[in-house]
Design an enzyme around this catalytic site. Structure first.
Site, PDB file in Angstrom:
ATOM      1  N   HIS A 223       0.829  -1.209   0.000  1.00  0.00           N
ATOM      2  CA  HIS A 223       0.000   0.000   0.000  1.00  0.00           C
ATOM      3  C   HIS A 223       0.864   1.261   0.000  1.00  0.00           C
ATOM      4  CE1 HIS A 223      -2.557  -3.068   2.062  1.00  0.00           C
ATOM      5  NE2 HIS A 223      -3.424  -2.614   1.185  1.00  0.00           N
ATOM      6  N   ASP A 418      -7.033  13.080  15.711  1.00  0.00           N
ATOM      7  CA  ASP A 418      -7.175  13.836  14.467  1.00  0.00           C
ATOM      8  C   ASP A 418      -8.388  14.756  14.485  1.00  0.00           C
ATOM      9  OD1 ASP A 418      -9.099  11.936  14.382  1.00  0.00           O
ATOM     10  OD2 ASP A 418      -8.356  10.897  12.605  1.00  0.00           O
ATOM     11  N   GLY A 419      -9.032  14.893  15.656  1.00  0.00           N
ATOM     12  CA  GLY A 419     -10.057  15.907  15.828  1.00  0.00           C
ATOM     13  C   GLY A 419     -11.448  15.535  15.384  1.00  0.00           C
ATOM     14  N   ASP A 420     -11.682  14.298  14.946  1.00  0.00           N
ATOM     15  CA  ASP A 420     -12.989  13.964  14.383  1.00  0.00           C
ATOM     16  C   ASP A 420     -13.865  13.114  15.293  1.00  0.00           C
ATOM     17  OD1 ASP A 420     -11.623  11.582  14.259  1.00  0.00           O
ATOM     18  OD2 ASP A 420     -12.186  11.112  12.194  1.00  0.00           O
ATOM     19  N   CYS A 421     -13.368  12.736  16.462  1.00  0.00           N
ATOM     20  CA  CYS A 421     -14.115  11.798  17.320  1.00  0.00           C
ATOM     21  C   CYS A 421     -15.454  12.383  17.766  1.00  0.00           C
ATOM     22  CB  CYS A 421     -13.274  11.414  18.545  1.00  0.00           C
ATOM     23  SG  CYS A 421     -14.044  10.159  19.600  1.00  0.00           S
ATOM     24  N   THR A 515      -7.985   3.574  24.959  1.00  0.00           N
ATOM     25  CA  THR A 515      -8.955   3.561  23.868  1.00  0.00           C
ATOM     26  C   THR A 515     -10.350   3.529  24.486  1.00  0.00           C
ATOM     27  OG1 THR A 515      -9.162   1.155  23.700  1.00  0.00           O
ATOM     28  CG2 THR A 515      -7.353   2.185  22.462  1.00  0.00           C
ATOM     29  N   ASP A 576      -8.920   9.863  27.047  1.00  0.00           N
ATOM     30  CA  ASP A 576      -9.108   9.389  25.682  1.00  0.00           C
ATOM     31  C   ASP A 576     -10.490   9.810  25.184  1.00  0.00           C
ATOM     32  OD1 ASP A 576      -8.418   7.572  23.337  1.00  0.00           O
ATOM     33  OD2 ASP A 576     -10.330   6.746  24.017  1.00  0.00           O
ATOM     34  N   PRO A 577     -10.579  10.463  24.019  1.00  0.00           N
ATOM     35  CA  PRO A 577     -11.877  10.952  23.528  1.00  0.00           C
ATOM     36  C   PRO A 577     -12.885   9.825  23.313  1.00  0.00           C
ATOM     37  CG  PRO A 577     -10.058  11.923  22.293  1.00  0.00           C
ATOM     38  CD  PRO A 577      -9.466  10.854  23.137  1.00  0.00           C
ATOM     39  N   GLY A 578     -12.420   8.687  22.780  1.00  0.00           N
ATOM     40  CA  GLY A 578     -13.326   7.569  22.555  1.00  0.00           C
ATOM     41  C   GLY A 578     -13.895   7.020  23.842  1.00  0.00           C
TER      42      GLY A 578
END
Length: 593
Positions: A223, A418-421, A515, A576-578
């Site tokens: 890849h 990356d700011g999208d959570c 996580t 952790d955002p998640g």
């Protein structure tokens, strides 16, 4: 150095055209055009274990080129170098559904495991018999570098397809085929090298991505990933091969000695062209490899296969794969060489299409998707009655909490990821809210509720977290279907515990890895212990709080040091955002009680 030039394919569906080209070469194969699935129609008079594989496009002839007699029964094509969606995989599983079961063969890449795994869990919830094996044959990624993620799947996948396909065609049961596939995986090792990175059709040529004229790399994947070692100047072919073989055969290298090869073993050699080498140069590489195996390691391969089996577009490189057929045969209790020698009919091997098949000369394209009506529905008729008002209140609580928490979670993820959570969770919440307003969720039946949520979540939430939630919910639906009598939080907890075990098959994230698992596990454990929903929500919140001082093991946060994360915020660090998202979700559910 690569020129980076490609033929102009503007206006052409290149992936669709490549799939149709397989049909032109093999009349046994059909195409689900909307789902990008090549498949061989099952013969109901002689049911067999069916095989499904797939992955990103750009690696042809694998995967579509391995669909045919004694090979794969279906191959699912994603976008360029990107995993197909779980809906595509579901279409493939439906197209080749068999009473004897289906084996899914996946290379070890996160996106593939998540999406193929999600489709597998949904199929299991519908009652299909599914097994899945993960190919991990790369030796460039050693034990230290691979860590929890493990080795990549490379050209060894070809041998797994050929052997498993032959055994399934011979009538073996699902366990035997899966065990054989795993035995081949466990006894296969691959190392690659390339003069340059590949270039992408239709994409601007970026000189900074390419190597210098006198450079090459060892350990490149399929890849465009960078290798593990630069060589300059470029060595002669024999010298290069002599540097590659120790990555497979050096038993003193504890980091990479994954498979033991003895000169007395029957050893299979596969040399793979990554797509950009001339046949003349490639032939020289094959011969040099055979000679060096004999002269340096006293190994005389009993089978030699060479060609462009699994490519990286126009990658100017090759890989060397060795399979210990003796040890694989012992582990599987069947002859791997017999399976490799068995007649087959698919174009990616040696084009053994029978004359009888050519006489039909069909070009079979199905325009409609098999999963257009899939979302939110299930053939499982499990009835798990619940108070619809409580379920609706719990889902509304989830929606309200996730939307309210979005700015906070986005801030955390901007620092640690990356700011999208936050936006991803908000998108999921809005989709649930819409489904509640549309009354498209049957909230009076817990099974139907959870099964509908799996599709809502996957279709509205992107990224790895969306896939993880969808897998958990898919597995939970199957477990909830088993609940008899009144539904209690403890019964749901037991079902959630089993769903969590299913999720752990598709991710190596565990408590302590920073996580969403750090909040999900205590939430599920508390429910399963009978502590009640309020206590479970509190446990999830405490789990999220604990991540402030943890070092990330997965995702983009793993590139930020624990000390740097702990330095933010007046509250002792950034959680952790998640995990925060799971805690907010849990509190939303608890608000209904």
């Amino acid at each position: 150095m690569s020129s980076g030039k490609h033929f102009d394919t503007t206006g052409q569906d290149l992936i669709g055209a490549a799939l149709k080209s397989v049909l032109r070469q093999n009349p046994d194969v059909s195409l689900l055009e909307a789902d990008r699935v090549l498949f061989r129609r099952p013969d109901p008079s002689t049911p067999k274990v069916t095989l499904l594989s797939g992955g990103g496009s750009g690696h042809e002839p694998i995967h579509g080129g391995f669909v045919g007699y004694a090979g794969l029964d279906a191959a699912v094509a994603g976008a360029l170098f990107a995993s197909p969606s779980s809906n595509q995989v579901t279409a493939g599983l439906k197209a080749i559904a068999s009473p004897k079961g289906t084996l899914i063969i996946v290379k070890n890449y996160t996106g593939d495991i998540i999406h193929f795994g999600l489709a597998a869990e949904r199929a299991k919830a519908r009652g299909q018999n599914i097994r899945m094996v993960i190919v991990t044959d790369d030796t460039a990624v050693g034990r230290k570098q691979g860590g929890l993620v493990g080795r990549r799947g490379l050209a060894g996948t070809v041998l797994v397809h050929k052997c498993a396909g032959a055994l399934a065609a011979a009538g073996a049961d699902l366990d035997a085929v899966a065990n054989l596939a795993q035995a081949v995986i466990d006894n296969t090792a691959t190392i690659g090298a390339s003069l340059d990175h590949c270039t992408i059709p239709g994409r601007a040529h970026n000189e900074t991505e390419l190597l210098k004229a006198d450079q090459m790399e060892i350990g490149m994947g399929i890849h465009n990933e960078p290798g593990i070692k630069h060589l300059s100047p470029i060595p002669t072919v024999p010298d290069l091969v002599s540097q590659l073989l120790p990555y497979i055969l050096d038993t003193s290298d504890e980091d990479r000695a994954f498979v033991k090869f003895d000169s007395s073993d029957e050893i299979v050699l596969l040399v793979n062209n990554l797509g950009g080498l001339s046949a003349l140069e490639f032939g020289g590489i094959v011969e040099a490899t055979v000679q060096l195996l004999k002269s340096k390691y006293s190994i005389a391969p009993v089978r030699v296969y060479a060609g462009p089996f699994i490519t990286a577009l126009n990658g100017e490189g090759f890989s060397i794969t060795l399979l210990n057929a003796t040890k694989a045969s012992e582990a599987a209790s069947t002859s791997v060489l017999d399976l490799l020698d068995a007649p087959c009919g698919f174009v990616g091997w040696n084009n053994f299409v029978s004359p009888e098949s050519w006489k039909t000369n069909k070009f079979d394209v199905i325009k409609d998707s098999l999963v257009q009506e899939e979302s939110g529905t299930s053939s499982n008729t499990a009835s798990v009655p619940v108070d619809s008002k409580v379920v609706e209140k719990a889902l509304s609580g989830v929606v309200d909490n996730l939307i309210s928490a979005e700015p906070k979670i986005t801030r955390y993820d901007t620092i640690a990821g990356d700011g999208d959570c936050g936006e991803t969770l908000k998108d999921g919440a809005l989709a649930i809210s819409k489904a509640l307003k549309d009354k498209s969720i049957d909230t009076s039946n817990l099974f139907n509720t959870v099964y509908s949520l799996t599709h809502i979540v996957e279709e509205s939430m992107g990224g790895t977290s969306g896939g993880l939630y969808a897998i958990f919910l898919s597995a939970l639906a199957g477990e909830v279907a088993k609940i008899k009598g009144d539904v209690s939080s403890k019964e749901v907890g037991k079902a959630s515990k089993a769903a969590l075990d299913a999720l752990f098959k598709y991710t190596k994230a565990r408590p302590g890895h920073r996580t969403l698992i750090d909040a999900l596990v205590p939430f599920v454990d508390a429910l399963a212990n009978g502590d009640g929903i309020k206590a479970a929500a509190s446990a999830a919140e405490q789990g999220a709080e604990s991540t402030k001082q943890l070092e990330a093991k997965f995702g983009r946060a793993s590139y930020v040091s624990r000390e740097e994360l702990a330095s933010f915020d007046n509250e002792g660090g950034i959680p952790d955002p998640g995990a925060v998202g799971v805690a907010e979700l849990a509190k939303g559910i608890a608000s209904a009680f």
